[in-house]
Scaffold this motif. Sequence first.
Motif, short mmCIF file in Angstrom:
data_model
loop_
_atom_site.label_atom_id
_atom_site.label_comp_id
_atom_site.label_asym_id
_atom_site.label_seq_id
_atom_site.Cartn_x
_atom_site.Cartn_y
_atom_site.Cartn_z
N ARG A 1 0.82 -1.19 0.00
CA ARG A 1 0.00 0.00 0.00
C ARG A 1 0.87 1.25 0.00
O ARG A 1 0.59 2.20 -0.74
CB ARG A 1 -0.92 -0.04 1.21
N SER A 2 1.90 1.28 0.81
CA SER A 2 2.75 2.47 0.89
C SER A 2 3.53 2.68 -0.41
O SER A 2 3.74 3.82 -0.82
CB SER A 2 3.69 2.40 2.08
N GLU A 3 3.95 1.59 -1.04
CA GLU A 3 4.65 1.72 -2.32
C GLU A 3 3.73 2.29 -3.39
O GLU A 3 4.14 3.13 -4.19
CB GLU A 3 5.20 0.37 -2.78
N VAL A 57 6.33 -2.10 -10.58
CA VAL A 57 7.57 -2.00 -11.34
C VAL A 57 7.33 -1.29 -12.67
O VAL A 57 8.09 -0.40 -13.06
CB VAL A 57 8.20 -3.39 -11.56
N THR A 58 6.25 -1.64 -13.34
CA THR A 58 5.93 -1.01 -14.61
C THR A 58 5.63 0.48 -14.41
O THR A 58 6.10 1.33 -15.19
CB THR A 58 4.71 -1.68 -15.26
N GLY A 59 4.91 0.81 -13.36
CA GLY A 59 4.60 2.21 -13.07
C GLY A 59 5.85 3.02 -12.77
O GLY A 59 6.03 4.12 -13.30
N ARG A 60 6.75 2.48 -11.97
CA ARG A 60 8.01 3.18 -11.65
C ARG A 60 8.85 3.38 -12.91
O ARG A 60 9.43 4.44 -13.12
CB ARG A 60 8.81 2.41 -10.62
N ASP A 61 8.90 2.34 -13.74
CA ASP A 61 9.67 2.43 -14.97
C ASP A 61 9.13 3.52 -15.88
O ASP A 61 9.88 4.31 -16.45
CB ASP A 61 9.67 1.07 -15.68
N CYS A 62 7.82 3.58 -16.02
CA CYS A 62 7.19 4.60 -16.87
C CYS A 62 7.48 6.00 -16.35
O CYS A 62 7.81 6.91 -17.11
CB CYS A 62 5.70 4.38 -16.95
N VAL A 63 7.38 6.20 -15.05
CA VAL A 63 7.64 7.52 -14.46
C VAL A 63 9.10 7.91 -14.69
O VAL A 63 9.39 9.04 -15.05
CB VAL A 63 7.28 7.54 -12.96
#
Length: 67
Positions: A1-3, A57-63
């Motif tokens: 949740r925090s991530e 992981v996909t969200g972090r990569d996109c950002v």
Amino acid sequence: RSEALSLYREILRTAKHFHWCDEKGIPWNIRLKEEARKEFMVAKDETDPLILARLLVTGRDCVQQVQ
């Protein structure tokens, strides 16, 4: 949740820098915020740890690519 919350906040901070408008005249920062909210709402009830990890992981990569 925090991530997930951390990622969401990072997306919102990044979206602030997009001031130009799309072809419909809607500022990209507003459009990006709406799309991010939709994506997070769709994944809200996901319980599978592997899928959740993949989404984060996909969200972090996109950002990071956008930044």
